[in-house]
Design a protein around this motif. Structure first.
Motif, PDB file in Angstrom:
ATOM      1  N   VAL A  35       8.299  47.757  27.139  1.00  0.00           N
ATOM      2  CA  VAL A  35       8.987  46.529  27.544  1.00  0.00           C
ATOM      3  C   VAL A  35       8.381  45.315  26.850  1.00  0.00           C
ATOM      4  O   VAL A  35       9.096  44.399  26.425  1.00  0.00           O
ATOM      5  CB  VAL A  35       8.932  46.379  29.081  1.00  0.00           C
ATOM      6  N   GLU A  36       7.054  45.307  26.712  1.00  0.00           N
ATOM      7  CA  GLU A  36       6.397  44.196  26.028  1.00  0.00           C
ATOM      8  C   GLU A  36       6.810  44.125  24.562  1.00  0.00           C
ATOM      9  O   GLU A  36       7.044  43.040  24.018  1.00  0.00           O
ATOM     10  CB  GLU A  36       4.880  44.365  26.146  1.00  0.00           C
ATOM     11  N   ARG A  37       6.915  45.281  23.913  1.00  0.00           N
ATOM     12  CA  ARG A  37       7.328  45.286  22.507  1.00  0.00           C
ATOM     13  C   ARG A  37       8.774  44.834  22.351  1.00  0.00           C
ATOM     14  O   ARG A  37       9.115  44.154  21.378  1.00  0.00           O
ATOM     15  CB  ARG A  37       7.149  46.684  21.913  1.00  0.00           C
ATOM     16  N   VAL A  38       9.621  45.200  23.301  1.00  0.00           N
ATOM     17  CA  VAL A  38      11.042  44.838  23.184  1.00  0.00           C
ATOM     18  C   VAL A  38      11.259  43.366  23.516  1.00  0.00           C
ATOM     19  O   VAL A  38      11.926  42.625  22.785  1.00  0.00           O
ATOM     20  CB  VAL A  38      11.901  45.739  24.095  1.00  0.00           C
ATOM     21  N   LEU A  39      10.689  42.902  24.627  1.00  0.00           N
ATOM     22  CA  LEU A  39      10.934  41.543  25.094  1.00  0.00           C
ATOM     23  C   LEU A  39      10.003  40.525  24.441  1.00  0.00           C
ATOM     24  O   LEU A  39      10.436  39.448  24.039  1.00  0.00           O
ATOM     25  CB  LEU A  39      10.786  41.477  26.616  1.00  0.00           C
ATOM     26  N   GLY A  40       8.715  40.855  24.363  1.00  0.00           N
ATOM     27  CA  GLY A  40       7.751  39.898  23.823  1.00  0.00           C
ATOM     28  C   GLY A  40       7.556  38.725  24.781  1.00  0.00           C
ATOM     29  O   GLY A  40       7.833  38.810  25.980  1.00  0.00           O
ATOM     30  N   GLY A  41       7.088  37.606  24.234  1.00  0.00           N
ATOM     31  CA  GLY A  41       6.915  36.406  25.046  1.00  0.00           C
ATOM     32  C   GLY A  41       5.791  36.496  26.046  1.00  0.00           C
ATOM     33  O   GLY A  41       5.913  35.989  27.167  1.00  0.00           O
ATOM     34  N   SER A  42       4.690  37.140  25.683  1.00  0.00           N
ATOM     35  CA  SER A  42       3.575  37.266  26.628  1.00  0.00           C
ATOM     36  C   SER A  42       2.947  35.914  26.946  1.00  0.00           C
ATOM     37  O   SER A  42       2.482  35.690  28.060  1.00  0.00           O
ATOM     38  CB  SER A  42       2.516  38.211  26.044  1.00  0.00           C
ATOM     39  N   ALA A  43       2.945  34.988  25.977  1.00  0.00           N
ATOM     40  CA  ALA A  43       2.396  33.659  26.238  1.00  0.00           C
ATOM     41  C   ALA A  43       3.224  32.924  27.295  1.00  0.00           C
ATOM     42  O   ALA A  43       2.675  32.272  28.188  1.00  0.00           O
ATOM     43  CB  ALA A  43       2.348  32.844  24.946  1.00  0.00           C
ATOM     44  N   SER A  44       4.553  33.034  27.205  1.00  0.00           N
ATOM     45  CA  SER A  44       5.412  32.398  28.200  1.00  0.00           C
ATOM     46  C   SER A  44       5.216  33.022  29.581  1.00  0.00           C
ATOM     47  O   SER A  44       5.168  32.320  30.595  1.00  0.00           O
ATOM     48  CB  SER A  44       6.878  32.522  27.775  1.00  0.00           C
ATOM     49  N   VAL A  45       5.083  34.343  29.627  1.00  0.00           N
ATOM     50  CA  VAL A  45       4.864  35.016  30.909  1.00  0.00           C
ATOM     51  C   VAL A  45       3.530  34.592  31.513  1.00  0.00           C
ATOM     52  O   VAL A  45       3.427  34.311  32.712  1.00  0.00           O
ATOM     53  CB  VAL A  45       4.917  36.539  30.727  1.00  0.00           C
ATOM     54  N   ARG A  46       2.489  34.526  30.684  1.00  0.00           N
ATOM     55  CA  ARG A  46       1.181  34.104  31.178  1.00  0.00           C
ATOM     56  C   ARG A  46       1.232  32.673  31.703  1.00  0.00           C
ATOM     57  O   ARG A  46       0.634  32.360  32.735  1.00  0.00           O
ATOM     58  CB  ARG A  46       0.141  34.232  30.064  1.00  0.00           C
ATOM     59  N   ARG A  47       1.941  31.826  31.006  1.00  0.00           N
ATOM     60  CA  ARG A  47       2.081  30.434  31.427  1.00  0.00           C
ATOM     61  C   ARG A  47       2.805  30.341  32.767  1.00  0.00           C
ATOM     62  O   ARG A  47       2.389  29.605  33.663  1.00  0.00           O
ATOM     63  CB  ARG A  47       2.848  29.676  30.348  1.00  0.00           C
ATOM     64  N   ARG A  48       3.863  31.094  32.926  1.00  0.00           N
ATOM     65  CA  ARG A  48       4.609  31.047  34.193  1.00  0.00           C
ATOM     66  C   ARG A  48       3.815  31.666  35.337  1.00  0.00           C
ATOM     67  O   ARG A  48       3.921  31.218  36.485  1.00  0.00           O
ATOM     68  CB  ARG A  48       5.947  31.748  34.027  1.00  0.00           C
ATOM     69  N   LEU A  49       3.035  32.691  35.056  1.00  0.00           N
ATOM     70  CA  LEU A  49       2.175  33.260  36.095  1.00  0.00           C
ATOM     71  C   LEU A  49       1.145  32.238  36.566  1.00  0.00           C
ATOM     72  O   LEU A  49       0.851  32.148  37.770  1.00  0.00           O
ATOM     73  CB  LEU A  49       1.479  34.515  35.563  1.00  0.00           C
ATOM     74  N   GLU A  50       0.597  31.467  35.649  1.00  0.00           N
ATOM     75  CA  GLU A  50      -0.348  30.428  36.032  1.00  0.00           C
ATOM     76  C   GLU A  50       0.345  29.333  36.830  1.00  0.00           C
ATOM     77  O   GLU A  50      -0.203  28.834  37.813  1.00  0.00           O
ATOM     78  CB  GLU A  50      -1.001  29.832  34.786  1.00  0.00           C
ATOM     79  N   ARG A  51       1.542  28.948  36.415  1.00  0.00           N
ATOM     80  CA  ARG A  51       2.260  27.895  37.133  1.00  0.00           C
ATOM     81  C   ARG A  51       2.698  28.350  38.513  1.00  0.00           C
ATOM     82  O   ARG A  51       2.804  27.530  39.437  1.00  0.00           O
ATOM     83  CB  ARG A  51       3.469  27.447  36.316  1.00  0.00           C
ATOM     84  N   ALA A  52       2.973  29.635  38.678  1.00  0.00           N
ATOM     85  CA  ALA A  52       3.347  30.169  39.990  1.00  0.00           C
ATOM     86  C   ALA A  52       2.145  30.555  40.835  1.00  0.00           C
ATOM     87  O   ALA A  52       2.328  31.013  41.971  1.00  0.00           O
ATOM     88  CB  ALA A  52       4.256  31.384  39.821  1.00  0.00           C
ATOM     89  N   ALA A  53       0.913  30.403  40.299  1.00  0.00           N
ATOM     90  CA  ALA A  53      -0.327  30.738  41.013  1.00  0.00           C
ATOM     91  C   ALA A  53      -0.337  32.202  41.438  1.00  0.00           C
ATOM     92  O   ALA A  53      -0.746  32.540  42.553  1.00  0.00           O
ATOM     93  CB  ALA A  53      -0.523  29.821  42.218  1.00  0.00           C
ATOM     94  N   ILE A  54       0.135  33.083  40.556  1.00  0.00           N
ATOM     95  CA  ILE A  54       0.131  34.520  40.808  1.00  0.00           C
ATOM     96  C   ILE A  54      -1.035  35.127  40.045  1.00  0.00           C
ATOM     97  O   ILE A  54      -1.135  34.992  38.829  1.00  0.00           O
ATOM     98  CB  ILE A  54       1.457  35.166  40.364  1.00  0.00           C
ATOM     99  N   GLU A  55      -1.930  35.769  40.757  1.00  0.00           N
ATOM    100  CA  GLU A  55      -3.130  36.340  40.148  1.00  0.00           C
ATOM    101  C   GLU A  55      -2.807  37.726  39.588  1.00  0.00           C
ATOM    102  O   GLU A  55      -3.142  38.757  40.168  1.00  0.00           O
ATOM    103  CB  GLU A  55      -4.263  36.408  41.171  1.00  0.00           C
ATOM    104  N   GLN A  56      -2.131  37.716  38.468  1.00  0.00           N
ATOM    105  CA  GLN A  56      -1.745  38.934  37.779  1.00  0.00           C
ATOM    106  C   GLN A  56      -1.942  38.747  36.285  1.00  0.00           C
ATOM    107  O   GLN A  56      -1.876  37.626  35.777  1.00  0.00           O
ATOM    108  CB  GLN A  56      -0.270  39.295  38.037  1.00  0.00           C
TER     109      GLN A  56
END
Length: 314
Positions: free
Chosen positions: A80-101
């Motif tokens: 899924v990571e190879r197909v979708l990409g955008g790990s930086a955007s996901v990491r940014r949104r996880l930080e903004r949502a305060a989700i510890e993942q």
């Protein structure tokens, strides 16, 4: 013993063995590690030549599923990571949502949501095949679409979590800013004011301020801690607030006046947003008037005349 009874006994034994293995694995995952039980008593000893501290095991369903079906889920998450990409955007949104993942744990959740959609589509395909109204190719296509919708749905849910948390922060912001201004105006230092506000309030913004306070207490300068918070937040108002505090501390500007001005700016921005929302919703507000109230009014106005004309016509 009939062959059907024998096959039923074998299938029951296999299912029971699988359930026992799953329960045993989940119990092992949830068991506290040896390092977590011993390290509090040997924390002051030198760490030279030791292996790094093991990571705390999460008790979330995602971690349990990854522990039971780890290799398969990890490989699917990598796909899924190879197909979708955008790990930086996901990491940014996880930080903004305060989700510890981590990003990988989020990809595993996406795979689980996709498998749930795949299972629903497969169940619908089996039912359609049983009734004779579905084909194999259409069922496979439907299963693929269900998996894709599940993966995309988890990503959309994360965006919704970010939006919800940011709305809560904006709702709390004027009150928190006024509390900080009152504490600073009363003679307390910025760190003491942060400590008082974090202890007296609760919410998403208070959690962010608690993180800033923790950074300050570990030795980071107050201005640098607020600059780091401004860089990580996704709200322009909050970023401007943090940068204003950092600049005020660096240049010696009266902090209470800065905080009062920031709170007033946020309230004014909230009023402007309400006015803009009302302007956008004006057309939708006219829908019940035009399509419901106006036809009923016209009907009641003209129907007696129509009835009177029918009665008087020879």
């Amino acid at each position: 013993m009939s062959p059907l009874t024998l096959w039923g006994a074998v299938l029951g034994a296999v299912a029971a063995s699988g359930l026992v293995l799953v329960v045993a694995r989940i119990r092992v995952i949830r068991r506290p590690q040896l390092s977590l039980r011993v390290l509090p008593y040997v924390r002051d000893l030198p760490q030279v030549g030791r292996t790094p501290t093991l990571k705390v095991v999460s008790s979330s369903p995602t971690a349990a599923a990854a522990g039971v079906f780890g290799p398969l889920l990890r490989s699917m998450a990598d796909g899924v990571e190879r197909v979708l990409g955008g790990s930086a955007s996901v990491r940014r949104r996880l930080e903004r949502a305060a989700i510890e993942q981590t990003v990988h744990e989020f990809r595993v959740e996406q795979v689980l949501w996709g498998l749930a959609g795949f299972a629903l589509a497969a169940a619908y395909g089996v039912i359609s095949a049983a009734t004779g109204s579905g084909g194999t190719l259409s069922s496979l296509l439907l299963c693929f679409v269900g998996f894709a919708l599940g993966v995309i749905g988890r990503d959309s849910h994360l965006s919704g979590q970010v939006s919800t948390r940011e709305r809560r922060i904006l709702a709390e912001f004027p009150t928190i800013a006024e509390l900080l201004a009152l504490a600073v105006a009363a003679g307390e230092s910025p760190v003491a004011a942060l400590d008082r506000v974090c202890r007296r309030s609760g919410g998403e913004l208070s959690r962010d301020l608690a993180g800033v306070l923790a950074s300050v207490r570990t030795g980071e300068p107050v201005g640098a801690a607020f600059d780091a918070w401004a860089a990580t937040t996704g709200l322009p108002l909050v970023a401007r607030f943090a940068q204003g505090i950092a600049v005020a501390l660096e240049r010696g500007t009266p902090l209470a006046d800065v905080l009062h001005a920031q709170a007033a700016d946020v309230r004014e921005a909230g009023r402007r947003e309400l006015i803009e929302i009302a302007a956008r919703k004006e057309v939708f507000m006219m829908v019940p008037v035009v399509f419901l109230i106006l036809p009923v009014t016209v009907f009641f106005a003209f129907w007696p005349g129509v009835v009177g004309l029918n009665l008087t016509t020879p």
